[in-house]
Design a protein around this motif. Structure first.
Motif, PDB file in Angstrom:
ATOM      1  N   ILE A   1      -1.744  -4.004  -1.012  1.00 55.75           N
ATOM      2  CA  ILE A   1      -0.839  -3.343  -0.073  1.00 55.75           C
ATOM      3  C   ILE A   1       0.502  -4.053  -0.033  1.00 55.75           C
ATOM      4  O   ILE A   1       0.568  -5.272   0.075  1.00 55.75           O
ATOM      5  N   GLU A   2       1.577  -3.276  -0.120  1.00 55.34           N
ATOM      6  CA  GLU A   2       2.922  -3.776   0.163  1.00 55.34           C
ATOM      7  C   GLU A   2       3.233  -3.436   1.612  1.00 55.34           C
ATOM      8  O   GLU A   2       3.126  -2.290   2.025  1.00 55.34           O
ATOM      9  N   GLU A   3       3.637  -4.425   2.395  1.00 59.14           N
ATOM     10  CA  GLU A   3       3.878  -4.195   3.814  1.00 59.14           C
ATOM     11  C   GLU A   3       5.355  -4.394   4.136  1.00 59.14           C
ATOM     12  O   GLU A   3       6.008  -5.284   3.596  1.00 59.14           O
ATOM     13  N   HIS A   4       5.847  -3.531   5.026  1.00 62.71           N
ATOM     14  CA  HIS A   4       7.262  -3.564   5.389  1.00 62.71           C
ATOM     15  C   HIS A   4       7.429  -3.416   6.897  1.00 62.71           C
ATOM     16  O   HIS A   4       6.639  -2.737   7.565  1.00 62.71           O
ATOM     17  N   LEU A   5       8.495  -4.035   7.387  1.00 63.15           N
ATOM     18  CA  LEU A   5       8.947  -3.827   8.757  1.00 63.15           C
ATOM     19  C   LEU A   5      10.260  -3.067   8.674  1.00 63.15           C
ATOM     20  O   LEU A   5      11.183  -3.468   7.962  1.00 63.15           O
ATOM     21  N   VAL A   6      10.330  -1.942   9.395  1.00 61.78           N
ATOM     22  CA  VAL A   6      11.540  -1.109   9.382  1.00 61.78           C
ATOM     23  C   VAL A   6      12.209  -1.215  10.741  1.00 61.78           C
ATOM     24  O   VAL A   6      11.589  -0.955  11.772  1.00 61.78           O
TER      25      VAL A   6
ATOM     26  N   ASN B   1     -12.590   7.763   7.988  1.00 63.05           N
ATOM     27  CA  ASN B   1     -12.116   7.143   6.750  1.00 63.05           C
ATOM     28  C   ASN B   1     -11.174   8.082   6.017  1.00 63.05           C
ATOM     29  O   ASN B   1     -11.603   8.922   5.231  1.00 63.05           O
ATOM     30  N   LEU B   2      -9.879   7.972   6.282  1.00 60.06           N
ATOM     31  CA  LEU B   2      -8.875   8.779   5.596  1.00 60.06           C
ATOM     32  C   LEU B   2      -7.774   7.869   5.055  1.00 60.06           C
ATOM     33  O   LEU B   2      -6.796   7.589   5.737  1.00 60.06           O
ATOM     34  N   PRO B   3      -7.914   7.395   3.828  1.00 62.46           N
ATOM     35  CA  PRO B   3      -6.871   6.535   3.260  1.00 62.46           C
ATOM     36  C   PRO B   3      -5.682   7.339   2.760  1.00 62.46           C
ATOM     37  O   PRO B   3      -5.744   8.555   2.629  1.00 62.46           O
ATOM     38  N   ALA B   4      -4.582   6.648   2.460  1.00 63.03           N
ATOM     39  CA  ALA B   4      -3.361   7.298   1.991  1.00 63.03           C
ATOM     40  C   ALA B   4      -2.589   6.342   1.097  1.00 63.03           C
ATOM     41  O   ALA B   4      -2.765   5.123   1.170  1.00 63.03           O
ATOM     42  N   ARG B   5      -1.712   6.893   0.267  1.00 64.14           N
ATOM     43  CA  ARG B   5      -0.832   6.037  -0.531  1.00 64.14           C
ATOM     44  C   ARG B   5       0.083   5.239   0.390  1.00 64.14           C
ATOM     45  O   ARG B   5       0.340   4.062   0.195  1.00 64.14           O
ATOM     46  N   ARG B   6       0.612   5.907   1.405  1.00 65.28           N
ATOM     47  CA  ARG B   6       1.552   5.249   2.317  1.00 65.28           C
ATOM     48  C   ARG B   6       1.123   5.489   3.754  1.00 65.28           C
ATOM     49  O   ARG B   6       0.767   6.606   4.129  1.00 65.28           O
TER      50      ARG B   6
ATOM     51  N   ARG C   1      -5.522   1.413   5.989  1.00 71.74           N
ATOM     52  CA  ARG C   1      -5.747   2.759   5.448  1.00 71.74           C
ATOM     53  C   ARG C   1      -4.883   3.038   4.228  1.00 71.74           C
ATOM     54  O   ARG C   1      -5.044   4.064   3.571  1.00 71.74           O
ATOM     55  N   ALA C   2      -3.949   2.152   3.931  1.00 71.70           N
ATOM     56  CA  ALA C   2      -3.046   2.378   2.800  1.00 71.70           C
ATOM     57  C   ALA C   2      -3.760   2.087   1.487  1.00 71.70           C
ATOM     58  O   ALA C   2      -4.422   1.066   1.342  1.00 71.70           O
ATOM     59  N   GLY C   3      -3.604   2.967   0.510  1.00 77.22           N
ATOM     60  CA  GLY C   3      -4.150   2.753  -0.827  1.00 77.22           C
ATOM     61  C   GLY C   3      -5.479   3.438  -1.012  1.00 77.22           C
ATOM     62  O   GLY C   3      -6.407   3.215  -0.243  1.00 77.22           O
ATOM     63  N   ARG C   4      -5.570   4.293  -2.042  1.00 79.14           N
ATOM     64  CA  ARG C   4      -6.804   5.002  -2.326  1.00 79.14           C
ATOM     65  C   ARG C   4      -7.408   4.463  -3.607  1.00 79.14           C
ATOM     66  O   ARG C   4      -6.781   4.518  -4.665  1.00 79.14           O
ATOM     67  N   LYS C   5      -8.627   3.955  -3.522  1.00 78.64           N
ATOM     68  CA  LYS C   5      -9.315   3.430  -4.685  1.00 78.64           C
ATOM     69  C   LYS C   5      -9.464   4.533  -5.737  1.00 78.64           C
ATOM     70  O   LYS C   5      -9.923   5.628  -5.461  1.00 78.64           O
ATOM     71  N   GLY C   6      -9.043   4.216  -6.955  1.00 78.92           N
ATOM     72  CA  GLY C   6      -9.182   5.160  -8.058  1.00 78.92           C
ATOM     73  C   GLY C   6      -8.061   6.165  -8.165  1.00 78.92           C
ATOM     74  O   GLY C   6      -7.983   6.900  -9.153  1.00 78.92           O
ATOM     75  N   LYS C   7      -7.166   6.220  -7.175  1.00 76.46           N
ATOM     76  CA  LYS C   7      -6.094   7.213  -7.203  1.00 76.46           C
ATOM     77  C   LYS C   7      -4.718   6.608  -7.001  1.00 76.46           C
ATOM     78  O   LYS C   7      -3.720   7.226  -7.330  1.00 76.46           O
ATOM     79  N   ASP C   8      -4.643   5.411  -6.441  1.00 77.36           N
ATOM     80  CA  ASP C   8      -3.364   4.734  -6.236  1.00 77.36           C
ATOM     81  C   ASP C   8      -3.398   3.358  -6.884  1.00 77.36           C
ATOM     82  O   ASP C   8      -4.431   2.691  -6.893  1.00 77.36           O
ATOM     83  N   GLU C   9      -2.254   2.944  -7.391  1.00 78.69           N
ATOM     84  CA  GLU C   9      -2.134   1.594  -7.914  1.00 78.69           C
ATOM     85  C   GLU C   9      -1.764   0.606  -6.823  1.00 78.69           C
ATOM     86  O   GLU C   9      -1.944  -0.603  -6.973  1.00 78.69           O
ATOM     87  N   VAL C  10      -1.227   1.111  -5.733  1.00 83.25           N
ATOM     88  CA  VAL C  10      -0.772   0.250  -4.658  1.00 83.25           C
ATOM     89  C   VAL C  10      -0.780   1.060  -3.364  1.00 83.25           C
ATOM     90  O   VAL C  10      -0.674   2.286  -3.371  1.00 83.25           O
ATOM     91  N   GLY C  11      -0.940   0.369  -2.245  1.00 79.47           N
ATOM     92  CA  GLY C  11      -0.785   0.999  -0.953  1.00 79.47           C
ATOM     93  C   GLY C  11       0.470   0.456  -0.288  1.00 79.47           C
ATOM     94  O   GLY C  11       0.893  -0.676  -0.564  1.00 79.47           O
ATOM     95  N   GLU C  12       1.074   1.244   0.562  1.00 73.95           N
ATOM     96  CA  GLU C  12       2.313   0.820   1.226  1.00 73.95           C
ATOM     97  C   GLU C  12       2.201   1.080   2.727  1.00 73.95           C
ATOM     98  O   GLU C  12       1.673   2.113   3.144  1.00 73.95           O
ATOM     99  N   THR C  13       2.690   0.148   3.518  1.00 75.64           N
ATOM    100  CA  THR C  13       2.765   0.364   4.953  1.00 75.64           C
ATOM    101  C   THR C  13       4.190   0.106   5.425  1.00 75.64           C
ATOM    102  O   THR C  13       4.863  -0.810   4.944  1.00 75.64           O
TER     103      THR C  13
END
Length: 927
Positions: free
Chosen positions: A342-347, A516-521, A545-557
């Protein structure tokens, strides 16, 4: 309406390209023709299409909402594309992860695990063809596969922790025909999801392969079941139609309350000897004083049994794991492995800062001053979200949420947005939908699936939510647990999102732990739950919840916060997860309930056995012994004073009839006193010529569902009561003058126990009015309108009352009040069916409830046998009548509806057939 000079709707995707989140995504370039400007942004080549909403005449989209443009998002160098691959690239981070060809122990078929071939095949069919190295290490821990050792382990959300528990639990169940297991989860949605998963996992596994049958002269539990050679998975939760029967399952998936009740009943009747494994998922909830403390009560009872029961406790948010390890006398394992990093960010104020490490975050925030020029390289924002000219996006937090969601969808990925309130969910969903590609731009296959989703929602008894009707055509929906949407609506939304039909799901933070509902972002629209900041554990759940196994290379928050919250949010992100601790003596009532339970089920009948129980609690491993002893003595004295237990001269303990009734009905001791007094009064003057008095006794006494009394509605409904209803009010001490006073701004005093009891009776009577309408076939959405409540809250109330009603029936049965129990039982069936008495038999048929059952009755299908003997095609006209929406559809769509109804009719006929066969067998047995 003002627009940007560089419309965001034409941006080049900035997310790393990989396979779509779910389903097949349409290539971006085929949907929008664009050319790049000097900063890499794409400029629009065609007019902005109109947003479409469904047409009531033909089910197709029509109409429009004003279109908006999402703000431009730039990287630090001014580009809108990433120049180099992410440092979190899965290929770089996990290139050295071994496979089962390198390490045979990463295959579940390895003899070390001893799993049946069919079970391994079922795992593979569901995508689990190899396990992670950490899972291997954990499973091969000392004595775990043999069931000789308990286990406590922690792994990040999405790290595969559930598989370890599944394997260990199934090992115990499959090694013995009589073996049973409990899997305990905190939320009903998780229970339902897990039941479906486990039923797929054990599909096709025959117990004939697992060892010899017991001798015929020693019949065991399996011999009394028609499905004795299969593994039966049953869900138990408040409001479920399944009555907890120990003999009818092999794996029980339970809410915390139901699991504790099952264990109590099994210990009392000695059937607990077949229990082999108990899984405590989300075990960090053990320090939740409201309900999690029941986990400690239950696990401590298991530790006191003179038989081996493997306890498997897991969580993504455990800190002091050694406390649980020592308490459970088990093996512990911790991992931080996550297959999708997961890449994490503060906005903040339109700038996104990396939050990969606490140090860099704190350093960044130290310089987040409007006068600062961000001179230090380490505090430069990695991305900037340009201000918007739209008044709807003047708030920089809202602007960031919409822009980030828009960017994710246009790159072909899924996004979860967590909002702080129910109203915020709707608002965010509508605003995001106004910047996304229109219905007309979507892939034709997705168009059809979204229309099907709208049709399914429209066909529900509650009808289609107006705002969902606006947002679903462009792939956006909201998912509000319990409050706004009904269970059926939430399930349809969740499934559509999971399948990629919907790209954006906006939810309250309760979704993070509830399903259980993961997401790319994952985007957090501030870090609040209502007015309060979420805790560190909940924040980790949402980000996890960020990042889907088998479908995303990375998750982002992206956690978006405003200036006033900045310091608190930084502290929150920096905060450690609180240490687990027992809460049995943080409120004396909890230790009181613990002692009453073990005495009532005869697990402790002497001072020695009671002290043994207390010494095995988690409390004994973390609190001062003198404080524990003081609380135990005070609680025992209170239980005697309340007449729940008696203490003999030899320090022996025995529960009174009242004490046993309170434990059987899963009540807290204090609530038990109130209920006992209420029912005693009812026995002296029970109003049987109406429904209100019975339904009043179904309303909870402690958790009233957060429902506040609308005194105007109360007054109106009171005016419509018949003589029977007014007699009930009189017996309960409820005065029309008080209701009138409240209608004009009065307040109910709650200073003394007596005043609190009266206030509770007014509240319960108000809820009973709603139950009365539900029992008389008033649809949920009509009741919601009448009482000015969300539909989901009405449904949740009905389900809560069903569970409470079951407790009241057990209370009366234990007290020997058979006539009262029978009356309550009858109305409990009516509440479940949402129908009058004449429809109770029909309402047992799958899909035939309330309004549908009435339509069947009115069309001559008045018995289960009549439905069972009907051709499914004969049922089609009835199901057409039962459709709540009478929209005229296009011919093709009408045919699809008819096909679905025919499939439904076949299920109804099959269900009726099964019920009819049971009835005939019962008649034969009685002869």
């Amino acid at each position: 309406m003002a627009h940007h000079s560089r419309p965001g709707v034409g941006h080049t995707p900035t997310l790393q390209s990989s396979a779509a989140v779910a389903g097949q995504k349409r290539p971006y370039d085929s949907s929008i023709s664009h050319s790049s400007d000097r900063n890499g942004a794409a400029s629009q080549k065609r007019p902005t299409p109109r947003h479409h909403a469904p047409n009531a005449l033909n089910g197709r989209p029509t109409g429009e909402l004003p279109r908006l443009t999402a703000s431009r998002i730039e990287y630090a160098d001014g580009s809108v594309t990433r120049a180099t691959p992410s440092e979190y690239s899965q290929r770089q981070a996990f290139a050295a992860t071994p496979t089962s060809t390198v390490d045979p122990l990463l295959s579940l078929s390895h003899p070390a695990y001893g799993l049946p071939r069919q079970l391994v095949a079922n795992f593979a069919a569901l995508g689990i063809k190899a396990i992670y190295p950490w899972q291997k290490q954990c499973l091969l821990g000392p004595g775990l596969l043999q069931g000789e050792k308990n286990l406590v382990y922690s792994a990040p959300t999405g790290g595969g922790k559930s598989l370890v528990a599944d394997v260990l639990m199934l090992k115990r169940v499959l090694q013995d025909r009589d073996a049973k297991a409990l899997l305990v989860l905190p939320y009903v949605a998780l229970v339902q999801e897990k039941v479906r998963w486990l039923r797929n996992i054990v599909s096709g596994i025959s117990r004939d392969e697992l060892g010899p049958r017991p001798p015929e002269n020693q019949p065991r539990l399996w011999a009394r079941r028609a499905d004795k050679d299969t593994v039966r998975v049953v869900g138990f939760f408040g409001g479920s139609k399944v009555r907890a029967t120990w003999a009818d399952f092999d794996i029980a998936v339970c809410t915390i309350e139901k699991a504790n009740s099952l264990v109590n009943a099994a210990i009392e009747d000695c059937s607990v000897s077949t229990l082999q494994a108990v899984v405590l998922d989300e075990c960090h909830m053990i320090d939740d004083g409201y309900r999690g403390y029941l986990l400690e009560l239950m696990a401590t009872k298991l530790l006191c049994l003179g038989q081996p029961v493997q306890i498997i406790a897991m969580s993504a948010t455990l800190t002091n794991i050694d406390l649980l390890k020592n308490w459970l006398h088990g093996h512990s394992y911790e991992t931080h492995y996550r297959p999708v990093p997961i890449e994490e960010h503060l906005v903040h104020n339109g700038n996104a800062y990396p939050a990969g490490t606490t140090a860099s975050l704190l350093k960044a925030v130290a310089h987040l001053d409007t006068r600062s020029q961000f001179s230090e390289p380490g505090v430069q924002p990695v991305r900037t979200i340009k201000p918007s000219a739209h008044r709807e996006f003047k708030d920089p937090v809202m602007n960031a949420v919409v822009a980030l969601a828009n960017e994710t969808v246009r790159a072909g990925y899924g996004v979860l947005v967590f909002s702080s309130s129910r109203a915020g969910c709707e608002s965010d969903a509508v605003l995001i939908s106004r910047v996304l590609p229109t219905f007309a731009e979507a892939d034709p296959a997705i168009q059809e699936k979204r229309l099907d989703l709208l049709g399914d929602l429209r066909s529900l008894a509650t009808g289609l939510d107006v705002k969902l009707e606006q947002t679903i055509p462009v792939g956006v929906a909201f998912h509000r647990k319990s409050a706004g949407l009904t269970t059926e609506e939430r399930e349809l939304v969740a499934n559509a999102y999971d399948q990629g039909v919907l790209k954006v799901c906006v939810a309250t933070c309760s979704l993070a732990a509830g399903i259980n509902l993961p997401a790319r972002r994952v985007i957090l629209h501030n870090a609040r739950m209502g007015r309060d900041l979420v805790g560190p554990a909940m924040l980790r759940q949402m980000r996890g919840r960020a990042g889907r196994k088998g479908k995303d290379e990375v998750g982002e928050t992206y956690l978006c916060c405003r200036q006033t919250d900045l310091e608190d949010v930084v502290d929150l992100m920096h905060a450690d997860i609180p240490q687990l601790e027992s809460c049995l003596i943080s409120d004396q009532r909890r230790i009181r309930r613990a002692l009453l339970e073990i005495i009532a089920i005869r697990l402790a009948t002497s001072r020695e056995s009671l002290d043994d129980y207390v010494s095995r609690t988690m409390l004994a491993h973390s609190a001062d012994p003198d404080s524990i002893q003081e609380n135990v003595e005070a609680s025992l004295a209170d239980l005697q004073k309340m007449e729940f237990i008696t203490v003999g001269d030899d320090d022996s303990f025995e529960a009174t009839l009242l004490g046993k009734a309170i434990v059987a009905s899963s009540l807290d001791p204090e609530d038990g006193i109130f209920i006992h007094n209420e029912l005693k009064q009812a026995l002296q003057a029970f109003v049987m010529d109406g429904e209100i008095h019975v339904l009043y006794n179904f309303t909870p006494v402690h958790d009233l569902g957060g429902v506040s009394v609308n005194w105007r509605v109360f007054w109106h409904e009171m005016q419509q009561l018949d003589e029977s209803g007014f007699r009930v009010m009189g017996f309960l001490g409820l005065r029309p003058a008080t209701v009138n006073q409240m209608l004009h701004g009065g307040t109910l005093k709650e200073r003394t126990p007596e005043e609190k009891g009266i206030a509770r009776r007014y509240h319960r009577f108000y809820l009973a009015l709603q139950l009365r309408d539900l029992c008389n076939e008033t649809p949920i959405h009509r009741v919601a309108q009448k009482y000015d409540m969300p539909r989901g809250s009405v449904q949740s109330l009905a389900q809560t009352c069903q569970g409470f009603a079951a407790g009241m029936i057990k209370f009366c049965q234990t007290m020997g009040w058979g006539a009262m129990a029978a009356a309550l039982d009858h109305f409990s069936d009516r509440l479940k069916a949402g129908a009058r008495s004449d429809l109770l038999a029909l309402a047992k048929i799958t899909f035939v409830k309330s309004r549908t059952a009435r339509i069947f009755w009115d069309n001559g299908f008045k018995t289960v046998a009549s439905v069972a003997n009907a051709d499914p095609k004969e049922l089609l006209p009835i199901l057409m009548q039962a459709r709540p929406s009478k929209v005229r559809l296009a011919e093709r769509d009408e045919q699809k509806v008819m096909d679905k109804l025919l499939a439904k009719a076949k299920i109804i006929a099959d269900s009726a057939n099964r019920l009819w066969q049971i009835e005939m067998q019962r008649d034969l047995d009685e002869e």
